[in-house]
Design a protein around this motif. Sequence first.
Motif, mmCIF file in Angstrom:
data_model
loop_
_atom_site.group_PDB
_atom_site.id
_atom_site.type_symbol
_atom_site.label_atom_id
_atom_site.label_comp_id
_atom_site.label_asym_id
_atom_site.label_seq_id
_atom_site.Cartn_x
_atom_site.Cartn_y
_atom_site.Cartn_z
ATOM 1 N N PHE A 174 25.550 74.985 27.173
ATOM 2 C CA PHE A 174 26.637 74.007 27.127
ATOM 3 C C PHE A 174 27.576 74.295 25.950
ATOM 4 C CE2 PHE A 174 28.462 70.108 25.398
ATOM 5 C CZ PHE A 174 29.165 69.639 26.501
ATOM 6 N N LEU A 175 27.006 74.520 24.760
ATOM 7 C CA LEU A 175 27.832 74.765 23.573
ATOM 8 C C LEU A 175 28.646 76.050 23.716
ATOM 9 C CD1 LEU A 175 25.352 73.703 20.735
ATOM 10 C CD2 LEU A 175 27.292 72.400 21.632
ATOM 11 N N LYS A 176 28.031 77.102 24.266
ATOM 12 C CA LYS A 176 28.755 78.366 24.485
ATOM 13 C C LYS A 176 29.913 78.160 25.459
ATOM 14 C CE LYS A 176 24.643 81.188 24.222
ATOM 15 N NZ LYS A 176 23.717 82.017 25.005
ATOM 16 N N ASN A 177 29.628 77.505 26.583
ATOM 17 C CA ASN A 177 30.634 77.325 27.624
ATOM 18 C C ASN A 177 31.714 76.319 27.228
ATOM 19 O OD1 ASN A 177 29.334 79.151 29.314
ATOM 20 N ND2 ASN A 177 28.079 77.563 30.249
ATOM 21 N N HIS A 178 31.355 75.359 26.403
ATOM 22 C CA HIS A 178 32.327 74.351 25.975
ATOM 23 C C HIS A 178 33.424 74.983 25.129
ATOM 24 C CE1 HIS A 178 33.964 70.468 24.976
ATOM 25 N NE2 HIS A 178 33.925 70.794 23.698
ATOM 26 N N ASN A 179 33.003 75.841 24.180
ATOM 27 C CA ASN A 179 33.993 76.503 23.327
ATOM 28 C C ASN A 179 33.350 77.741 22.710
ATOM 29 O OD1 ASN A 179 35.659 77.274 21.073
ATOM 30 N ND2 ASN A 179 36.707 75.313 21.331
ATOM 31 N N GLU A 180 33.703 78.886 23.240
ATOM 32 C CA GLU A 180 33.099 80.142 22.803
ATOM 33 C C GLU A 180 33.417 80.469 21.342
ATOM 34 O OE1 GLU A 180 32.862 84.723 24.386
ATOM 35 O OE2 GLU A 180 33.466 83.150 25.797
ATOM 36 N N VAL A 181 34.603 80.117 20.883
ATOM 37 C CA VAL A 181 34.982 80.382 19.487
ATOM 38 C C VAL A 181 34.075 79.585 18.545
ATOM 39 C CG1 VAL A 181 36.810 80.113 17.758
ATOM 40 C CG2 VAL A 181 37.365 80.961 20.042
ATOM 41 N N LEU A 182 33.888 78.309 18.842
ATOM 42 C CA LEU A 182 32.994 77.476 18.014
ATOM 43 C C LEU A 182 31.597 78.076 17.986
ATOM 44 C CD1 LEU A 182 34.054 73.882 19.156
ATOM 45 C CD2 LEU A 182 34.437 74.892 16.919
ATOM 46 N N TRP A 183 31.101 78.487 19.147
ATOM 47 C CA TRP A 183 29.762 79.065 19.233
ATOM 48 C C TRP A 183 29.669 80.365 18.423
ATOM 49 C CZ3 TRP A 183 24.982 77.813 20.299
ATOM 50 C CH2 TRP A 183 24.034 78.825 20.484
ATOM 51 N N ASN A 184 30.634 81.249 18.601
ATOM 52 C CA ASN A 184 30.611 82.539 17.897
ATOM 53 C C ASN A 184 30.687 82.371 16.384
ATOM 54 O OD1 ASN A 184 30.385 83.940 20.310
ATOM 55 N ND2 ASN A 184 32.589 84.275 20.493
ATOM 56 N N ASN A 185 31.382 81.338 15.912
ATOM 57 C CA ASN A 185 31.508 81.096 14.478
ATOM 58 C C ASN A 185 30.328 80.314 13.891
ATOM 59 O OD1 ASN A 185 33.987 82.385 14.360
ATOM 60 N ND2 ASN A 185 35.168 80.499 14.571
ATOM 61 N N SER A 186 29.434 79.844 14.742
ATOM 62 C CA SER A 186 28.316 79.019 14.277
ATOM 63 C C SER A 186 27.261 79.850 13.555
ATOM 64 C CB SER A 186 27.685 78.268 15.454
ATOM 65 O OG SER A 186 28.603 77.324 15.947
ATOM 66 N N THR A 187 26.423 79.143 12.823
ATOM 67 C CA THR A 187 25.415 79.797 11.989
ATOM 68 C C THR A 187 24.290 80.403 12.823
ATOM 69 O OG1 THR A 187 24.095 77.795 11.761
ATOM 70 C CG2 THR A 187 25.845 78.158 10.115
ATOM 71 N N ASP A 188 23.636 81.387 12.237
ATOM 72 C CA ASP A 188 22.461 81.978 12.870
ATOM 73 C C ASP A 188 21.347 80.938 12.970
ATOM 74 O OD1 ASP A 188 23.712 84.421 13.157
ATOM 75 O OD2 ASP A 188 22.886 85.258 11.300
ATOM 76 N N GLU A 189 21.306 80.000 12.038
ATOM 77 C CA GLU A 189 20.285 78.948 12.082
ATOM 78 C C GLU A 189 20.363 78.179 13.399
ATOM 79 O OE1 GLU A 189 18.881 74.887 9.696
ATOM 80 O OE2 GLU A 189 20.764 75.862 9.128
ATOM 81 N N LEU A 190 21.573 77.849 13.845
ATOM 82 C CA LEU A 190 21.739 77.146 15.106
ATOM 83 C C LEU A 190 21.327 78.031 16.275
ATOM 84 C CD1 LEU A 190 22.677 74.794 16.897
ATOM 85 C CD2 LEU A 190 24.987 75.759 16.779
ATOM 86 N N LYS A 191 21.825 79.233 16.318
ATOM 87 C CA LYS A 191 21.548 80.133 17.423
ATOM 88 C C LYS A 191 20.056 80.460 17.530
ATOM 89 C CE LYS A 191 26.181 81.993 17.106
ATOM 90 N NZ LYS A 191 27.031 83.089 16.630
ATOM 91 N N GLN A 192 19.409 80.690 16.403
ATOM 92 C CA GLN A 192 17.970 80.960 16.408
ATOM 93 C C GLN A 192 17.189 79.697 16.771
ATOM 94 O OE1 GLN A 192 17.406 82.601 12.498
ATOM 95 N NE2 GLN A 192 18.361 84.532 13.044
ATOM 96 N N GLY A 193 17.647 78.543 16.286
ATOM 97 C CA GLY A 193 16.989 77.278 16.602
ATOM 98 C C GLY A 193 17.001 76.978 18.087
ATOM 99 N N LEU A 194 18.047 77.431 18.771
ATOM 100 C CA LEU A 194 18.159 77.216 20.210
ATOM 101 C C LEU A 194 17.672 78.446 21.004
ATOM 102 C CD1 LEU A 194 21.606 75.399 20.402
ATOM 103 C CD2 LEU A 194 19.326 74.402 20.541
ATOM 104 N N ASN A 195 17.012 79.369 20.315
ATOM 105 C CA ASN A 195 16.491 80.601 20.944
ATOM 106 C C ASN A 195 17.583 81.368 21.657
ATOM 107 O OD1 ASN A 195 13.877 79.818 20.119
ATOM 108 N ND2 ASN A 195 13.575 78.654 22.004
ATOM 109 N N ALA A 196 18.777 81.328 21.108
ATOM 110 C CA ALA A 196 19.925 81.987 21.757
ATOM 111 C C ALA A 196 20.234 83.337 21.138
ATOM 112 C CB ALA A 196 21.148 81.069 21.681
ATOM 113 N N GLU A 197 19.445 83.790 20.194
ATOM 114 C CA GLU A 197 19.672 85.109 19.588
ATOM 115 C C GLU A 197 18.372 85.836 19.457
ATOM 116 O OE1 GLU A 197 22.236 85.985 16.475
ATOM 117 O OE2 GLU A 197 23.837 85.418 17.793
#
Length: 170
Positions: A147-170
């Motif tokens: 949802f976060l990626k599709n809602h706004n890819e720029v926001l997602w790409n600029n987000s911290t690794d902590e968020l991406k790892q927390g959501l198992n997205a990296e």
Amino acid sequence: MDEKKKKLGFNIIKKTDPMANHKGFGKGALSLDNVSPVIIDVEAGDAVIDIGAMHARSAVEKGIKFLANKEEVPNGKPYWLVWVTIDRHEEGPYYAGVTACYMTVDREIRRGFKSLPEHVNRMDKSLKRHIIVADMDDKSKKILADFLKNHNEVLWNNSTDELKQGLNAE
């Protein structure tokens, strides 16, 4: 109570409010301009922004009496209320605070389970730029990440690794 006394309350002031920089009574008011509630329907596998959740009046919550004991709602359908705060850093805007709160709803008996103090505290943590998603199951984490990626890819790409790892997205 003396009617002439000023009452302290919860102030919500828009950033464009001319009183935003005043130094008088009520200083330190909270702005909710950059926070949005996202409701995840775990069984349906989808997520939506529902501003009504700011006052516990989302489509999921309407008409439901919430109880503090999970066992009193044995057939509750699982949901996550996720507080998403957006901020800006040198790379641009990003998802700065993301905190999740669990709740269940049983429409048939018009009852649900949620911890109101937890929901309030998690909103506060999101506003303070915390990432709290460890309690979420893997399916819900994937729904939120997508949802976060599709809602706004720029926001997602600029987000911290902590968020991406927390959501198992990296």
